[in-house]
Design a protein around this motif. Structure first.
Motif, mmCIF file in Angstrom:
data_model
loop_
_atom_site.group_PDB
_atom_site.id
_atom_site.type_symbol
_atom_site.label_atom_id
_atom_site.label_comp_id
_atom_site.label_asym_id
_atom_site.label_seq_id
_atom_site.Cartn_x
_atom_site.Cartn_y
_atom_site.Cartn_z
ATOM 1 N N SER A 23 0.820 -1.215 0.000
ATOM 2 C CA SER A 23 0.000 0.000 0.000
ATOM 3 C C SER A 23 0.853 1.265 0.000
ATOM 4 C CB SER A 23 -0.896 0.042 1.239
ATOM 5 O OG SER A 23 -1.806 -1.013 1.230
ATOM 6 N N LEU A 24 2.083 1.154 0.468
ATOM 7 C CA LEU A 24 2.911 2.344 0.649
ATOM 8 C C LEU A 24 3.803 2.666 -0.543
ATOM 9 C CD1 LEU A 24 3.782 1.815 4.405
ATOM 10 C CD2 LEU A 24 2.402 3.671 3.421
ATOM 11 N N HIS A 25 4.694 1.730 -0.899
ATOM 12 C CA HIS A 25 5.686 2.068 -1.931
ATOM 13 C C HIS A 25 6.446 0.810 -2.342
ATOM 14 C CE1 HIS A 25 9.310 3.916 -3.690
ATOM 15 N NE2 HIS A 25 8.565 4.980 -3.874
ATOM 16 N N LEU A 48 4.344 3.445 12.146
ATOM 17 C CA LEU A 48 5.100 3.819 10.952
ATOM 18 C C LEU A 48 5.752 5.180 11.159
ATOM 19 C CD1 LEU A 48 2.370 2.915 8.305
ATOM 20 C CD2 LEU A 48 4.470 1.629 8.777
ATOM 21 N N ILE A 93 6.729 8.577 9.906
ATOM 22 C CA ILE A 93 6.319 9.468 8.822
ATOM 23 C C ILE A 93 7.448 10.439 8.483
ATOM 24 C CG2 ILE A 93 4.664 11.231 8.076
ATOM 25 C CD1 ILE A 93 3.370 8.488 8.336
ATOM 26 N N LEU A 143 8.769 7.576 5.997
ATOM 27 C CA LEU A 143 7.989 7.507 4.758
ATOM 28 C C LEU A 143 8.142 8.744 3.879
ATOM 29 C CD1 LEU A 143 4.813 5.694 6.026
ATOM 30 C CD2 LEU A 143 6.344 4.925 4.205
ATOM 31 N N THR A 144 8.428 9.904 4.477
ATOM 32 C CA THR A 144 8.608 11.100 3.648
ATOM 33 C C THR A 144 9.868 11.023 2.784
ATOM 34 O OG1 THR A 144 9.585 12.255 5.544
ATOM 35 C CG2 THR A 144 7.227 12.659 5.079
ATOM 36 N N LEU A 148 3.596 13.038 2.176
ATOM 37 C CA LEU A 148 2.716 12.173 2.952
ATOM 38 C C LEU A 148 2.546 12.689 4.379
ATOM 39 C CD1 LEU A 148 1.125 9.465 2.719
ATOM 40 C CD2 LEU A 148 3.095 8.405 3.825
ATOM 41 N N ALA A 176 0.418 11.848 8.244
ATOM 42 C CA ALA A 176 -0.107 10.707 8.988
ATOM 43 C C ALA A 176 -1.560 10.405 8.612
ATOM 44 C CB ALA A 176 0.059 10.940 10.486
ATOM 45 N N CYS A 180 -1.627 8.785 5.218
ATOM 46 C CA CYS A 180 -1.064 7.431 5.304
ATOM 47 C C CYS A 180 -2.109 6.462 5.847
ATOM 48 C CB CYS A 180 0.179 7.447 6.182
ATOM 49 S SG CYS A 180 1.020 5.861 6.295
ATOM 50 N N ARG A 240 -4.576 5.581 3.310
ATOM 51 C CA ARG A 240 -3.958 4.776 2.248
ATOM 52 C C ARG A 240 -3.816 3.304 2.633
ATOM 53 N NH1 ARG A 240 0.783 7.191 -1.160
ATOM 54 N NH2 ARG A 240 1.435 5.384 -2.346
ATOM 55 N N VAL A 241 -3.516 3.027 3.912
ATOM 56 C CA VAL A 241 -3.187 1.654 4.302
ATOM 57 C C VAL A 241 -4.340 0.864 4.910
ATOM 58 C CG1 VAL A 241 -0.728 2.191 4.598
ATOM 59 C CG2 VAL A 241 -2.242 2.251 6.592
#
Length: 182
Positions: free
Chosen positions: A44-46, A86, A88, A103-104, A110, A112, A115, A118-119
């Protein structure tokens, strides 16, 4: 947040995303659930998010997040609570360890809340599918993101060997001096 063995951590608002999802599910076999959760999150993320058995998300050999799964039986039905943390935004290392991934680094804009949106939907679908099918159908997809495969590892029970991937139930497969262990 709370992790394995009661470890705790704190972060400033927006620096991380921590959440829990509770569902009533009764899979035939709980084995591999944390791997299924990790796979759902990574996908879902990358494409650059990798998985470290049994419950961590990684990026460029640094921890990006973690998963904690707890299950209990109540009235003949099982309840599972999946906790996710996670990173961020980046934070510094502690002087002894490299700074964790954020994640950035992968998705600069992105937040929180974004995110979470998204997930969560794919994660809920993964949990429901896991209840019916277990981990085996996810094995190949997990292994395509497995950071340990091919590496020499030391397990918490003292075994040493080369990680060979995971079994259809999600157990770590390890080539040791005495043969393949699961």
């Amino acid at each position: 947040g709370r992790g394995r063995m009661g470890r705790v951590w704190q972060s400033q608002p927006g620096d991380s995303l921590t959440f829990s999802i509770g569902l009533s599910i009764t899979p035939q076999d709980w084995s591999g659930l944390s791997l299924a959760v990790g796979l759902s999150l990574a996908e879902s993320l990358h494409p650059g998010v990798r998985l470290k058995w049994p419950n961590d998300l990684w990026f460029e050999d640094r921890k990006l997040g973690g998963i904690l799964v707890e299950a209990a039986s109540m009235g003949g039905r099982s309840q599972v609570v999946v906790g996710v943390g996670l990173n961020i935004r980046p934070r510094p290392g502690d002087g002894l360890n490299t700074a964790p991934a954020a994640l950035t680094e992968l998705l600069p804009d992105l937040t929180a809340p974004a995110c979470l949106a998204r997930v969560v939907p794919p994660l809920i679908q993964t949990l429901l599918t896991f209840e019916r099918e277990g981990f085996a159908p996810l094995k190949a997809r997990f292994e395509s993101r497995d950071v340990l495969k091919g590496r020499r590892v030391h397990t918490s029970d003292g075994q040493v060997g080369e990680a060979l991937g995971v079994s259809p139930t999600g157990a770590l497969r390890l080539q040791t001096d005495t043969g393949v262990q699961e």
